[in-house]
Motif scaffolding. Structure first.
Motif, mmCIF file in Angstrom:
data_model
loop_
_atom_site.group_PDB
_atom_site.id
_atom_site.type_symbol
_atom_site.label_atom_id
_atom_site.label_comp_id
_atom_site.label_asym_id
_atom_site.label_seq_id
_atom_site.Cartn_x
_atom_site.Cartn_y
_atom_site.Cartn_z
ATOM 1 N N ILE A 1 0.876 -1.177 0.000
ATOM 2 C CA ILE A 1 0.000 0.000 0.000
ATOM 3 C C ILE A 1 0.911 1.223 0.000
ATOM 4 O O ILE A 1 1.781 1.355 0.870
ATOM 5 C CB ILE A 1 -0.920 0.047 1.245
ATOM 6 C CG1 ILE A 1 -1.762 -1.218 1.372
ATOM 7 C CG2 ILE A 1 -1.774 1.316 1.235
ATOM 8 C CD1 ILE A 1 -2.802 -1.402 0.304
ATOM 9 N N THR A 2 0.706 2.111 -0.957
ATOM 10 C CA THR A 2 1.479 3.352 -1.019
ATOM 11 C C THR A 2 0.501 4.516 -1.009
ATOM 12 O O THR A 2 -0.525 4.481 -1.683
ATOM 13 C CB THR A 2 2.352 3.392 -2.288
ATOM 14 O OG1 THR A 2 3.223 2.255 -2.278
ATOM 15 C CG2 THR A 2 3.192 4.667 -2.341
ATOM 16 N N PHE A 3 0.831 5.532 -0.233
ATOM 17 C CA PHE A 3 -0.014 6.722 -0.170
ATOM 18 C C PHE A 3 0.851 7.959 0.022
ATOM 19 O O PHE A 3 2.011 7.867 0.396
ATOM 20 C CB PHE A 3 -1.048 6.608 0.956
ATOM 21 C CG PHE A 3 -0.464 6.520 2.345
ATOM 22 C CD1 PHE A 3 -0.212 7.679 3.075
ATOM 23 C CD2 PHE A 3 -0.178 5.291 2.924
ATOM 24 C CE1 PHE A 3 0.325 7.607 4.348
ATOM 25 C CE2 PHE A 3 0.350 5.214 4.198
ATOM 26 C CZ PHE A 3 0.607 6.368 4.914
ATOM 27 N N SER A 4 0.256 9.107 -0.246
ATOM 28 C CA SER A 4 0.895 10.391 0.012
ATOM 29 C C SER A 4 0.005 11.207 0.923
ATOM 30 O O SER A 4 -1.220 11.125 0.849
ATOM 31 C CB SER A 4 1.083 11.191 -1.288
ATOM 32 O OG SER A 4 2.115 10.648 -2.058
ATOM 33 N N GLU A 5 0.634 11.986 1.753
ATOM 34 C CA GLU A 5 -0.069 12.922 2.623
ATOM 35 C C GLU A 5 0.498 14.312 2.351
ATOM 36 O O GLU A 5 1.708 14.469 2.199
ATOM 37 C CB GLU A 5 0.148 12.536 4.086
ATOM 38 C CG GLU A 5 -0.682 13.309 5.067
ATOM 39 C CD GLU A 5 -2.137 12.885 5.098
ATOM 40 O OE1 GLU A 5 -2.957 13.713 5.522
ATOM 41 O OE2 GLU A 5 -2.469 11.752 4.702
ATOM 42 N N GLU A 6 -0.385 15.298 2.266
ATOM 43 C CA GLU A 6 0.046 16.667 1.976
ATOM 44 C C GLU A 6 -0.363 17.592 3.109
ATOM 45 O O GLU A 6 -1.490 17.529 3.603
ATOM 46 C CB GLU A 6 -0.592 17.150 0.676
ATOM 47 C CG GLU A 6 -0.238 18.567 0.320
ATOM 48 C CD GLU A 6 -0.922 19.046 -0.950
ATOM 49 O OE1 GLU A 6 -1.318 20.225 -0.987
ATOM 50 O OE2 GLU A 6 -1.085 18.243 -1.889
ATOM 51 N N THR A 7 0.552 18.441 3.514
ATOM 52 C CA THR A 7 0.288 19.462 4.526
ATOM 53 C C THR A 7 0.717 20.803 3.956
ATOM 54 O O THR A 7 1.790 20.915 3.363
ATOM 55 C CB THR A 7 1.066 19.167 5.825
ATOM 56 O OG1 THR A 7 0.715 17.865 6.300
ATOM 57 C CG2 THR A 7 0.776 20.195 6.904
ATOM 58 N N LEU A 8 -0.111 21.811 4.127
ATOM 59 C CA LEU A 8 0.249 23.177 3.745
ATOM 60 C C LEU A 8 0.876 23.863 4.950
ATOM 61 O O LEU A 8 0.331 23.789 6.068
ATOM 62 C CB LEU A 8 -0.971 23.964 3.281
ATOM 63 C CG LEU A 8 -1.645 23.471 2.003
ATOM 64 C CD1 LEU A 8 -2.881 24.315 1.700
ATOM 65 C CD2 LEU A 8 -0.683 23.514 0.827
ATOM 66 N N VAL A 9 2.014 24.512 4.721
ATOM 67 C CA VAL A 9 2.736 25.198 5.792
ATOM 68 C C VAL A 9 2.878 26.663 5.404
ATOM 69 O O VAL A 9 3.314 26.975 4.292
ATOM 70 C CB VAL A 9 4.127 24.567 6.028
ATOM 71 C CG1 VAL A 9 4.860 25.289 7.165
ATOM 72 C CG2 VAL A 9 4.010 23.075 6.329
ATOM 73 N N TYR A 10 2.509 27.544 6.318
ATOM 74 C CA TYR A 10 2.583 28.987 6.091
ATOM 75 C C TYR A 10 3.707 29.565 6.942
ATOM 76 O O TYR A 10 3.670 29.468 8.174
ATOM 77 C CB TYR A 10 1.258 29.648 6.472
ATOM 78 C CG TYR A 10 0.090 29.216 5.623
ATOM 79 C CD1 TYR A 10 -0.387 30.026 4.603
ATOM 80 C CD2 TYR A 10 -0.538 27.993 5.841
ATOM 81 C CE1 TYR A 10 -1.463 29.629 3.820
ATOM 82 C CE2 TYR A 10 -1.615 27.592 5.068
ATOM 83 C CZ TYR A 10 -2.067 28.414 4.059
ATOM 84 O OH TYR A 10 -3.133 28.015 3.284
ATOM 85 N N PHE A 11 4.694 30.161 6.285
ATOM 86 C CA PHE A 11 5.838 30.762 6.976
ATOM 87 C C PHE A 11 5.648 32.263 7.129
ATOM 88 O O PHE A 11 5.189 32.936 6.201
ATOM 89 C CB PHE A 11 7.113 30.537 6.162
ATOM 90 C CG PHE A 11 7.964 29.389 6.619
ATOM 91 C CD1 PHE A 11 7.416 28.171 6.971
ATOM 92 C CD2 PHE A 11 9.342 29.521 6.663
ATOM 93 C CE1 PHE A 11 8.212 27.114 7.372
ATOM 94 C CE2 PHE A 11 10.147 28.474 7.056
ATOM 95 C CZ PHE A 11 9.591 27.269 7.416
ATOM 96 N N ASN A 12 6.052 32.792 8.267
ATOM 97 C CA ASN A 12 6.159 34.232 8.454
ATOM 98 C C ASN A 12 7.395 34.728 7.690
ATOM 99 O O ASN A 12 8.306 33.944 7.409
ATOM 100 C CB ASN A 12 6.357 34.567 9.937
ATOM 101 C CG ASN A 12 5.117 34.298 10.760
ATOM 102 O OD1 ASN A 12 4.003 34.503 10.295
ATOM 103 N ND2 ASN A 12 5.306 33.831 11.982
ATOM 104 N N PRO A 13 7.455 36.020 7.387
ATOM 105 C CA PRO A 13 8.684 36.570 6.807
ATOM 106 C C PRO A 13 9.851 36.389 7.786
ATOM 107 O O PRO A 13 9.663 36.424 9.008
ATOM 108 C CB PRO A 13 8.366 38.058 6.619
ATOM 109 C CG PRO A 13 6.877 38.131 6.579
ATOM 110 C CD PRO A 13 6.391 37.035 7.498
ATOM 111 N N LEU A 14 11.032 36.182 7.255
ATOM 112 C CA LEU A 14 12.247 36.033 8.061
ATOM 113 C C LEU A 14 13.346 36.907 7.471
ATOM 114 O O LEU A 14 13.483 36.990 6.247
ATOM 115 C CB LEU A 14 12.721 34.576 8.058
ATOM 116 C CG LEU A 14 11.861 33.549 8.772
ATOM 117 C CD1 LEU A 14 12.276 32.136 8.378
ATOM 118 C CD2 LEU A 14 11.978 33.726 10.281
ATOM 119 N N SER A 15 14.150 37.500 8.329
ATOM 120 C CA SER A 15 15.290 38.272 7.846
ATOM 121 C C SER A 15 16.435 37.315 7.503
ATOM 122 O O SER A 15 16.454 36.159 7.960
ATOM 123 C CB SER A 15 15.750 39.255 8.919
ATOM 124 O OG SER A 15 16.331 38.547 10.016
#
Length: 188
Positions: A115-129
């Motif tokens: 059994i093969t599957f993929s999981e997707e997560t959206l990640v939101y980054f703040n601005p960084l210097s």
């Protein structure tokens, strides 16, 4: 239960997550070519590589093998593991202040089933210097992590604004989905 669980992964995070799930397992390690066909949809790359890793191992008849691969995807570009500090700083610079996808492909294989599957997560980054990015790279050395960061590190505490999806997926193993597959498909 006489079935033995095997994890084919050098990732300390995957090993830690399986331990935290309460599973006893044996590590199987081997270098596997992680290339993929150029015409493959980028969202399918992680599952393709997880399958490729699974195919590289012979497992005993009473075994269940888990392999996985994680990619970071932003603007139709895969960010793999950085090759050095400069590469890591550039990768995090691309992510800073933006949203990206973390996709983990997982393959679970026994002698009779895969059994093969993929999981997707959206990640939101703040601005960084640049100073913040450099601090992170110099102090946390994220060279073994896709996209050059670990959500469980300093950067996850200060730069990740929010996520949509599985937190453990961003660490490299979608534990809730893996558990469901092991229970339903492998009676584990």
């Amino acid at each position: 239960m006489n079935t033995k669980l095997y994890l084919a992964s050098k990732s300390p995070r995957r090993q830690e997550l399986l331990n935290l799930m309460g599973y006893s397992f044996e590590l199987l390690l081997k270098d596997v070519d992680e290339s993929y066909p150029g015409d493959l949809a980028l969202t399918e790359v992680a599952a393709f590589i997880a399958d490729k890793k699974a195919a590289a191992f012979d497992i005993p008849d009473d075994g269940i093998l888990i392999t996985a691969d994680t990619i970071v995807l932003i603007n139709n570009e895969i960010l793999g593991k950085p090759i050095d500090e400069t590469d890591a700083i550039a990768m995090i610079g691309k992510l800073a202040g933006r949203k990206h996808q973390v996709i983990t492909g997982v393959s679970v294989r026994s002698a009779v089933k895969q059994i093969t599957f993929s999981e997707e997560t959206l990640v939101y980054f703040n601005p960084l210097s640049l100073d913040e990015i450099s601090y992170y790279v110099k102090n946390h050395r994220p060279f073994d992590k896709a996209g050059a960061y670990g959500i469980q590190d300093w950067i996850g505490l200060v730069a990740v604004n929010r996520i949509e999806g599985s937190y453990t997926n961003v660490m490299g193993l979608p534990t809730d989905r893996l558990r469901a597959v092991l229970k339903k498909e492998f009676s584990w």
